[in-house]
Design a protein around this motif. Structure first.
Motif, PDB file in Angstrom:
ATOM      1  N   GLY A  31       0.848  -1.182  -0.119  1.00  0.00           N
ATOM      2  CA  GLY A  31      -0.070  -0.053   0.119  1.00  0.00           C
ATOM      3  C   GLY A  31       0.722   1.388  -0.057  1.00  0.00           C
ATOM      4  N   VAL A  32       2.171   1.289   0.319  1.00  0.00           N
ATOM      5  CA  VAL A  32       2.986   2.341   0.421  1.00  0.00           C
ATOM      6  C   VAL A  32       3.987   2.320  -0.701  1.00  0.00           C
ATOM      7  CG1 VAL A  32       2.485   2.670   2.742  1.00  0.00           C
ATOM      8  CG2 VAL A  32       4.493   1.378   2.150  1.00  0.00           C
ATOM      9  N   VAL A  33       3.958   1.357  -1.735  1.00  0.00           N
ATOM     10  CA  VAL A  33       5.034   1.362  -2.817  1.00  0.00           C
ATOM     11  C   VAL A  33       4.211   1.610  -3.952  1.00  0.00           C
ATOM     12  CG1 VAL A  33       6.348   0.076  -3.975  1.00  0.00           C
ATOM     13  CG2 VAL A  33       6.153  -0.189  -1.556  1.00  0.00           C
ATOM     14  N   ALA A  34       4.826   2.614  -4.941  1.00  0.00           N
ATOM     15  CA  ALA A  34       4.217   3.157  -6.023  1.00  0.00           C
ATOM     16  C   ALA A  34       4.680   2.394  -7.356  1.00  0.00           C
ATOM     17  CB  ALA A  34       4.523   4.625  -6.637  1.00  0.00           C
ATOM     18  N   HIS A  35       4.902   1.028  -7.172  1.00  0.00           N
ATOM     19  CA  HIS A  35       4.994   0.126  -7.785  1.00  0.00           C
ATOM     20  C   HIS A  35       4.390  -1.175  -7.642  1.00  0.00           C
ATOM     21  CE1 HIS A  35       8.351   2.790  -8.519  1.00  0.00           C
ATOM     22  NE2 HIS A  35       8.835   2.477  -9.504  1.00  0.00           N
ATOM     23  N   ARG A  96      18.247  -0.574 -14.787  1.00  0.00           N
ATOM     24  CA  ARG A  96      17.522  -1.437 -13.664  1.00  0.00           C
ATOM     25  C   ARG A  96      18.444  -1.593 -12.549  1.00  0.00           C
ATOM     26  NH1 ARG A  96      16.186  -7.102 -17.515  1.00  0.00           N
ATOM     27  NH2 ARG A  96      14.366  -6.199 -18.504  1.00  0.00           N
ATOM     28  N   ILE A  97      17.650  -1.760 -11.441  1.00  0.00           N
ATOM     29  CA  ILE A  97      18.361  -1.908 -10.124  1.00  0.00           C
ATOM     30  C   ILE A  97      18.325  -3.326  -9.726  1.00  0.00           C
ATOM     31  CG2 ILE A  97      18.116  -1.149  -7.732  1.00  0.00           C
ATOM     32  CD1 ILE A  97      16.443   1.361  -8.679  1.00  0.00           C
ATOM     33  N   VAL A  98      19.657  -3.844  -9.260  1.00  0.00           N
ATOM     34  CA  VAL A  98      19.834  -5.096  -8.483  1.00  0.00           C
ATOM     35  C   VAL A  98      20.187  -5.106  -7.111  1.00  0.00           C
ATOM     36  CG1 VAL A  98      20.521  -7.545  -9.179  1.00  0.00           C
ATOM     37  CG2 VAL A  98      20.081  -5.999 -10.919  1.00  0.00           C
ATOM     38  N   LEU A  99      19.359  -5.764  -6.223  1.00  0.00           N
ATOM     39  CA  LEU A  99      19.561  -5.601  -4.906  1.00  0.00           C
ATOM     40  C   LEU A  99      19.682  -7.077  -4.278  1.00  0.00           C
ATOM     41  CD1 LEU A  99      17.680  -2.398  -3.757  1.00  0.00           C
ATOM     42  CD2 LEU A  99      19.953  -2.472  -4.171  1.00  0.00           C
ATOM     43  N   GLY A 100      20.383  -7.335  -3.453  1.00  0.00           N
ATOM     44  CA  GLY A 100      20.484  -8.485  -2.645  1.00  0.00           C
ATOM     45  C   GLY A 100      20.062  -8.303  -1.183  1.00  0.00           C
ATOM     46  N   CYS A 101      19.320  -9.213  -0.706  1.00  0.00           N
ATOM     47  CA  CYS A 101      18.697  -8.868   0.770  1.00  0.00           C
ATOM     48  C   CYS A 101      19.826  -8.952   1.765  1.00  0.00           C
ATOM     49  CB  CYS A 101      17.573  -9.755   0.859  1.00  0.00           C
ATOM     50  SG  CYS A 101      17.850 -11.584   1.222  1.00  0.00           S
ATOM     51  N   GLY A 102      20.706  -9.804   1.449  1.00  0.00           N
ATOM     52  CA  GLY A 102      22.005  -9.948   2.535  1.00  0.00           C
ATOM     53  C   GLY A 102      22.663  -8.552   2.723  1.00  0.00           C
ATOM     54  N   MET A 213      12.756   1.023  -3.120  1.00  0.00           N
ATOM     55  CA  MET A 213      11.846   2.327  -3.021  1.00  0.00           C
ATOM     56  C   MET A 213      12.717   3.770  -2.894  1.00  0.00           C
ATOM     57  SD  MET A 213       9.137   0.896  -0.027  1.00  0.00           S
ATOM     58  CE  MET A 213       8.630   2.338   0.178  1.00  0.00           C
ATOM     59  N   GLY A 214      13.613   3.563  -2.216  1.00  0.00           N
ATOM     60  CA  GLY A 214      14.464   4.725  -1.999  1.00  0.00           C
ATOM     61  C   GLY A 214      15.225   5.198  -3.526  1.00  0.00           C
ATOM     62  N   HIS A 215      15.831   4.303  -4.049  1.00  0.00           N
ATOM     63  CA  HIS A 215      16.409   4.502  -5.381  1.00  0.00           C
ATOM     64  C   HIS A 215      15.468   4.822  -6.364  1.00  0.00           C
ATOM     65  CE1 HIS A 215      20.555   3.112  -4.708  1.00  0.00           C
ATOM     66  NE2 HIS A 215      20.133   1.912  -4.053  1.00  0.00           N
ATOM     67  N   LEU A 216      14.148   4.326  -6.450  1.00  0.00           N
ATOM     68  CA  LEU A 216      13.341   4.596  -7.387  1.00  0.00           C
ATOM     69  C   LEU A 216      12.622   5.803  -7.109  1.00  0.00           C
ATOM     70  CD1 LEU A 216      11.633   1.073  -8.038  1.00  0.00           C
ATOM     71  CD2 LEU A 216      12.944   2.167  -9.569  1.00  0.00           C
ATOM     72  N   GLY A 217      12.408   6.293  -5.731  1.00  0.00           N
ATOM     73  CA  GLY A 217      11.971   7.557  -5.521  1.00  0.00           C
ATOM     74  C   GLY A 217      12.715   8.579  -5.861  1.00  0.00           C
ATOM     75  N   LEU A 218      14.047   8.281  -5.505  1.00  0.00           N
ATOM     76  CA  LEU A 218      15.012   9.314  -5.871  1.00  0.00           C
ATOM     77  C   LEU A 218      15.163   9.460  -7.209  1.00  0.00           C
ATOM     78  CD1 LEU A 218      17.328  11.454  -5.149  1.00  0.00           C
ATOM     79  CD2 LEU A 218      19.015   9.463  -5.253  1.00  0.00           C
ATOM     80  N   ARG A 219      14.962   8.457  -8.134  1.00  0.00           N
ATOM     81  CA  ARG A 219      15.056   8.595  -9.769  1.00  0.00           C
ATOM     82  C   ARG A 219      14.210   9.322 -10.252  1.00  0.00           C
ATOM     83  NH1 ARG A 219      15.262   3.120 -12.703  1.00  0.00           N
ATOM     84  NH2 ARG A 219      17.329   2.994 -11.948  1.00  0.00           N
ATOM     85  N   ASN A 220      12.717   9.099  -9.743  1.00  0.00           N
ATOM     86  CA  ASN A 220      11.460   9.808 -10.142  1.00  0.00           C
ATOM     87  C   ASN A 220      11.498  11.166  -9.770  1.00  0.00           C
ATOM     88  OD1 ASN A 220      10.567   7.650 -11.445  1.00  0.00           O
ATOM     89  ND2 ASN A 220       9.418   7.092  -9.364  1.00  0.00           N
ATOM     90  N   ALA A 221      12.230  11.385  -8.390  1.00  0.00           N
ATOM     91  CA  ALA A 221      12.312  13.065  -8.073  1.00  0.00           C
ATOM     92  C   ALA A 221      13.395  13.718  -8.993  1.00  0.00           C
ATOM     93  CB  ALA A 221      12.725  13.078  -6.680  1.00  0.00           C
TER      94      ALA A 221
END
Length: 227
Positions: A31-35, A96-102, A213-221
């Protein structure tokens, strides 16, 4: 995809039970992610990432999935981050953003406390986690990993809660003031452990999702977009 964009969370093993735990763990974020957020497993993958050989096998499958599945961001939902470096290399220049959870959980843990410890599935997991921390140059902030001697599937049930709490307390005795869950299938233990231990507990997939979310939000901003 429907114009909202997509974040794809990849469970590199074939366990439906672990995938369900990951799905439940991120449900509150929808509900809080714009994706759009999709969670998938890899049916061809090992049942769990118990050894380095499992991680190496899963890495090839993860890279193939990222090559062929469209998304703006990908999260590898396994603490060993199989395929992370290879996928990042392949996606250079694509946006494209690629993240590892660890990796994401460890980086976020540094913002919550001075010393962190990791609850691991097995002694072999402890070895891989220590290697990851050394490669990140963070050994001085790491008190160690504590095994609960469980498989990924058994950790996806509440039956090992007492062992999880005990492991957390052992890490605190070594100086940890932040605890990281060392398996994506442990997501449901986060509130239990925070209540029992009284210190921040990092759930890896959520931490990676927050970073995405931070990466994508910053990119959009920067692009002047609002979503």
């Amino acid at each position: 995809m429907n114009g909202r964009g997509r974040i794809l969370i990849i469970n590199p093993n074939s366990s439906a039970k672990v995938t369900e735990v990951i799905e439940a763990g991120i449900a509150g974020m929808r509900g809080v992610v714009a994706h759009d957020i999709d969670v998938i497993c890899l049916p061809e993958g090992p049942l769990g990432i118990a050894t380095q050989a499992d991680a190496d096998r899963a890495a090839v499958l993860v890279q193939e999935k990222i090559r062929t599945e469209p998304a703006e961001a990908y999260i590898i939902a396994c603490f060993s981050d199989p395929g992370l470096l290879g996928s990042r290399e392949e996606q250079i220049g694509t946006g494209r953003i690629v993240l590892g959870c660890g990796e994401s959980a460890i980086l976020h843990a540094l913002t919550h406390g001075d010393k962190f410890g990791i609850i691991a599935l097995s002694p072999l997991s402890c070895v891989r986690q220590a290697r990851i921390v050394r490669m990140m140059g963070l050994a001085q902030r790491y008190v160690g990993s504590q095994s609960i001697d469980a498989s990924a599937e058994s950790a996806a049930t509440l039956g090992v809660a007492a062992r999880m709490i005990q492991a957390g307390r052992q890490l605190m005795d070594r100086g940890a003031n932040t605890i990281i869950l060392g398996c994506a299938g442990m997501a449901h233990f986060c509130p239990i452990l925070e209540s029992a231990l009284g210190i921040p507990v990092m759930e890896p997939t959520i931490e990676a999702l927050a970073m995405a979310m931070g990466h994508l939000g910053l990119r959009n901003a920067r692009a002047g977009r609002t979503a």
